[in-house]
Scaffold this motif. Sequence first.
Motif, PDB file in Angstrom:
ATOM      1  N   ALA A   1     -15.025 -15.018  34.065  1.00 26.65           N
ATOM      2  CA  ALA A   1     -15.710 -14.133  33.124  1.00 26.65           C
ATOM      3  C   ALA A   1     -16.596 -13.134  33.853  1.00 26.65           C
ATOM      4  N   VAL A   2     -17.323 -13.605  34.863  1.00 22.39           N
ATOM      5  CA  VAL A   2     -18.190 -12.710  35.642  1.00 22.39           C
ATOM      6  C   VAL A   2     -17.358 -11.650  36.351  1.00 22.39           C
ATOM      7  N   THR A   3     -16.227 -12.065  36.929  1.00 22.36           N
ATOM      8  CA  THR A   3     -15.348 -11.094  37.596  1.00 22.36           C
ATOM      9  C   THR A   3     -14.902 -10.015  36.617  1.00 22.36           C
ATOM     10  N   GLY A   4     -14.471 -10.420  35.442  1.00 18.83           N
ATOM     11  CA  GLY A   4     -14.002  -9.458  34.455  1.00 18.83           C
ATOM     12  C   GLY A   4     -15.082  -8.492  34.005  1.00 18.83           C
ATOM     13  N   LEU A   5     -16.271  -9.013  33.717  1.00 18.62           N
ATOM     14  CA  LEU A   5     -17.334  -8.125  33.228  1.00 18.62           C
ATOM     15  C   LEU A   5     -17.805  -7.172  34.312  1.00 18.62           C
ATOM     16  N   LEU A   6     -17.860  -7.629  35.572  1.00 19.40           N
ATOM     17  CA  LEU A   6     -18.279  -6.744  36.654  1.00 19.40           C
ATOM     18  C   LEU A   6     -17.292  -5.609  36.859  1.00 19.40           C
ATOM     19  N   VAL A   7     -15.996  -5.922  36.832  1.00 21.06           N
ATOM     20  CA  VAL A   7     -14.976  -4.895  37.031  1.00 21.06           C
ATOM     21  C   VAL A   7     -15.017  -3.867  35.914  1.00 21.06           C
ATOM     22  N   VAL A   8     -15.094  -4.315  34.670  1.00 19.22           N
ATOM     23  CA  VAL A   8     -15.054  -3.381  33.542  1.00 19.22           C
ATOM     24  C   VAL A   8     -16.291  -2.498  33.507  1.00 19.22           C
ATOM     25  N   VAL A   9     -17.468  -3.068  33.669  1.00 22.54           N
ATOM     26  CA  VAL A   9     -18.686  -2.262  33.623  1.00 22.54           C
ATOM     27  C   VAL A   9     -18.721  -1.282  34.782  1.00 22.54           C
ATOM     28  N   ARG A  10     -18.238  -1.706  35.946  1.00 21.46           N
ATOM     29  CA  ARG A  10     -18.265  -0.811  37.109  1.00 21.46           C
ATOM     30  C   ARG A  10     -17.431   0.438  36.875  1.00 21.46           C
ATOM     31  N   HIS A  11     -16.294   0.302  36.208  1.00 23.93           N
ATOM     32  CA  HIS A  11     -15.388   1.438  36.046  1.00 23.93           C
ATOM     33  C   HIS A  11     -15.532   2.132  34.700  1.00 23.93           C
ATOM     34  N   THR A  12     -16.506   1.748  33.923  1.00 28.51           N
ATOM     35  CA  THR A  12     -16.780   2.448  32.664  1.00 28.51           C
ATOM     36  C   THR A  12     -18.208   2.984  32.653  1.00 28.51           C
ATOM     37  N   ARG A  13     -19.159   2.143  32.333  1.00 29.98           N
ATOM     38  CA  ARG A  13     -20.531   2.602  32.190  1.00 29.98           C
ATOM     39  C   ARG A  13     -21.133   3.043  33.521  1.00 29.98           C
TER      40      ARG A  13
ATOM     41  N   ALA B   1     -25.783  -3.242  30.511  1.00 32.09           N
ATOM     42  CA  ALA B   1     -24.482  -3.709  30.020  1.00 32.09           C
ATOM     43  C   ALA B   1     -24.081  -4.999  30.722  1.00 32.09           C
ATOM     44  N   ARG B   2     -24.277  -5.051  32.036  1.00 33.07           N
ATOM     45  CA  ARG B   2     -23.964  -6.290  32.757  1.00 33.07           C
ATOM     46  C   ARG B   2     -24.873  -7.422  32.304  1.00 33.07           C
ATOM     47  N   GLY B   3     -26.150  -7.118  32.131  1.00 28.14           N
ATOM     48  CA  GLY B   3     -27.098  -8.152  31.724  1.00 28.14           C
ATOM     49  C   GLY B   3     -26.805  -8.700  30.341  1.00 28.14           C
ATOM     50  N   LEU B   4     -26.486  -7.803  29.394  1.00 30.99           N
ATOM     51  CA  LEU B   4     -26.201  -8.262  28.038  1.00 30.99           C
ATOM     52  C   LEU B   4     -24.924  -9.107  27.983  1.00 30.99           C
ATOM     53  N   THR B   5     -23.888  -8.667  28.728  1.00 31.11           N
ATOM     54  CA  THR B   5     -22.651  -9.450  28.731  1.00 31.11           C
ATOM     55  C   THR B   5     -22.865 -10.793  29.415  1.00 31.11           C
ATOM     56  N   ALA B   6     -23.650 -10.793  30.499  1.00 31.94           N
ATOM     57  CA  ALA B   6     -23.978 -12.060  31.145  1.00 31.94           C
ATOM     58  C   ALA B   6     -24.767 -12.960  30.200  1.00 31.94           C
ATOM     59  N   GLY B   7     -25.627 -12.358  29.387  1.00 33.58           N
ATOM     60  CA  GLY B   7     -26.356 -13.132  28.394  1.00 33.58           C
ATOM     61  C   GLY B   7     -25.424 -13.749  27.363  1.00 33.58           C
ATOM     62  N   LEU B   8     -24.392 -13.007  26.962  1.00 34.03           N
ATOM     63  CA  LEU B   8     -23.398 -13.561  26.038  1.00 34.03           C
ATOM     64  C   LEU B   8     -22.623 -14.705  26.689  1.00 34.03           C
ATOM     65  N   LEU B   9     -22.356 -14.573  27.994  1.00 32.50           N
ATOM     66  CA  LEU B   9     -21.716 -15.670  28.720  1.00 32.50           C
ATOM     67  C   LEU B   9     -22.621 -16.899  28.749  1.00 32.50           C
ATOM     68  N   GLY B  10     -23.909 -16.673  28.983  1.00 31.74           N
ATOM     69  CA  GLY B  10     -24.851 -17.790  28.948  1.00 31.74           C
ATOM     70  C   GLY B  10     -24.906 -18.438  27.581  1.00 31.74           C
ATOM     71  N   ALA B  11     -24.862 -17.621  26.529  1.00 30.50           N
ATOM     72  CA  ALA B  11     -24.855 -18.171  25.171  1.00 30.50           C
ATOM     73  C   ALA B  11     -23.593 -18.993  24.923  1.00 30.50           C
ATOM     74  N   ALA B  12     -22.461 -18.524  25.462  1.00 29.87           N
ATOM     75  CA  ALA B  12     -21.221 -19.281  25.315  1.00 29.87           C
ATOM     76  C   ALA B  12     -21.315 -20.627  26.026  1.00 29.87           C
ATOM     77  N   PHE B  13     -21.968 -20.644  27.194  1.00 29.70           N
ATOM     78  CA  PHE B  13     -22.145 -21.909  27.918  1.00 29.70           C
ATOM     79  C   PHE B  13     -23.031 -22.859  27.113  1.00 29.70           C
ATOM     80  N   VAL B  14     -24.116 -22.326  26.553  1.00 27.85           N
ATOM     81  CA  VAL B  14     -25.031 -23.170  25.781  1.00 27.85           C
ATOM     82  C   VAL B  14     -24.336 -23.734  24.541  1.00 27.85           C
ATOM     83  N   LEU B  15     -23.574 -22.901  23.844  1.00 23.31           N
ATOM     84  CA  LEU B  15     -22.855 -23.378  22.658  1.00 23.31           C
ATOM     85  C   LEU B  15     -21.866 -24.483  23.021  1.00 23.31           C
ATOM     86  N   ARG B  16     -21.107 -24.261  24.122  1.00 24.53           N
ATOM     87  CA  ARG B  16     -20.170 -25.297  24.555  1.00 24.53           C
ATOM     88  C   ARG B  16     -20.898 -26.572  24.943  1.00 24.53           C
TER      89      ARG B  16
END
Length: 533
Positions: free
Chosen positions: A102-114, A197-212
Motif C-alpha cells: 500500500a505504501v509503495t502504491g501511494l508513494l508512486v501515485v502521489v509522486r507522479h500526480t500531485r 496527500a501522502r500523509g492523508l493516505t497514510a492516515g487512511l492506511l493506519g485507519a485500515a490497520f486499526v479497523l482490522r
Amino acid sequence: MTALALRPGGSRQLAGTWTLLRFALRRDRVMIPVWVTVNTLMVLSMPNTLKATYGTAGERADLIHQVATNASFRALIGPVFDDSLGALTAWRVGVYAGALAAVTGLLVVVRHTRDEEESGRQELIASGMVGRRASLTAALLAAAVANGALALLVAAGLAGQGTAGALAFGLGLAGVGMVFATMAAIVAQFTESARLARGLTAGLLGAAFVLRAAGDSASNDGSSALTWISPLGWLSNLRAFADERWWVLPLMAAAALAQGAVAYALAGRRDVGMSFLPTRPGPATGRLGTAAALAWRLQRGSVIGWSTGFLLAGVVYGGLTDGVADLVGDNEQARELFERMGGQSGITHAFLASMTGMLGLIAALYVVAGVLRLHGEETSGRAEPVLANAVGRVRWAAGHLVIAFGGAVWIMLLAGLGLAVGYGKEAGPVLGACLVQVAAVWVIGGVAVVLYGLAPRLAPLSWGVAGAVLLIGWVGPALDVPQAVLDVSPFGHLPKLPGGGMEWGSVAGLTALAAGLVAVGLAGLRRRDMTSS
C-alpha cells in the motif's frame, strides 16, 4: 482507462500516456525495485524461518491454539487458518506485506500526480500534446507495474508451498497495493500539497490497520464486520493456502476500479495545480519569522503523525510482552529467534529488545523523510526565496535537520513511554532501550545528509539505504545470517537492551559517526550549486 478511451474525445484525453509511463518508470528505477525487493524478501524468508521454528505438527497446532486464544496477537498479526507453512507465512507477514504494498502504491501515485503539479512540471507537460488524464493514468499504471512485479515474485517464490495459495497471496498483495494507489489518486485531487496527500493516505492506511486489528481481536476467524471494512482484512480473508476464497480478489478489483473512476471524474473537474480543498494561507510574519519556524510549519504534520503511530505501537507491543512467554512456550527454536534479535537475557527482555530494535529500524524511515524534505524544497524552487534573504544555506538546512534528528529522539521517547505503559513494568530500562536506538537512526540520517549535500541527484538512494538496513534487521536474525552481515547495519552495533549490558563506546562511536556525516553533508551543501526543477 479503456472505457474512457471509448468516449468521444477519450483517446485525446489519454494522449501521451505511454511516454509518461516510461518516464515515470525511469524516474522510479530505484524506488520501485527497492520497495518491491524488500517486500518480496520479507515474504520469501518466512517459510524457512517458520519451518525451523515450528517444525512439527504439534508445535504448529500449539501455535494456532495460542493465536486463537490470544486477542492481542490476533490484533497485531491477524488470525491463522491452517497449519501449513504457506498458511503460516501468509498469516505472519500478510498484514505487513500488504501495508508495504500500500505504501509503495501511494508513494508512486502521489509522486507522479500531485508532486508534479506542485513543482510546476505538470503545467509544462500539459502545454504539449498530452491528454488531460494521461498523467493520472501513467501514475496508476506505474503503481500497477510495481504491484504486478510484487505479485509475480511472491507467487513464484512461494509456489513450492502450493501453486494456488502462492498465486492467491501474490494477487492479494497486489490488490491491496492498487486499492491504496487509487485511494491516493482520489486524495491527490483534494489537496494542493503532495506532502499532505501522502500523509492523508497514510492516515487512511493506519485507519485500515486499526479497523482490522479491532475486528481480528474480536473474532478468531476474520468474520468481524470491522475486518471486512478494511482492505488489509480482505487480504487476511482471502485465506491463501487455506481453501482460498477467490471471490475476495474481484472485491479488491472492484474497489480499485471504483476509486479509479472517482479519481478520473475529479481530475476532469479542476484546473492543473488546483484542488477541491485549497490550502489555507498562513501568516507571513510572527511564527514564520525564522527559517527554523518555517521548517517546523512544513514538517509538523509529519512529526505529529509519526508521534501518534509510535506511541500507539509502543502501547500495543508493551501489552503483548506478558503473553510472549506463553506463545513461545517450550519451543526452543522460537526462543532462539527472539534471543538472536533481542539478546540472551530471558524471553521477556529479548522480546522487548527486539521490539525496540524494530521501532528503531522504522524510525530510520522517518529521519530519511525529514532530511529529504530539504531536497524537495530545493528541487521545487521553494528554497530560493528563503535563501534570497539573509538566510545562509547551513542555517536553512539546520532548521529541517533539527526536526529530523530531534524528531527521531522524540518519537523513540514516545515509543518507550508507550511500551512502559503497555507493559506496566521497568519503565526506566524500557525508555533507555528505546533512546539507545537513536544513535543508529542518526547514522542513517547522516548518510541521507551526505547524499543530499554532495550529490543531490543521488539523495533518493537514502531510501535504498534505509530499506537495506530494515531488511537486514528484520530478516537477518530470522535467517541466522553471519554476524558480519548484521554488522553492516549500524543497529548491529547497539547493545541489546533491556536486559543486556550498556555499551557506551558503541553508542558514542555511532553518534560521532552521525555527526561527522552531517558535517560532511553540510560542507558539500555550502560549496555546490543549488538545483531546481
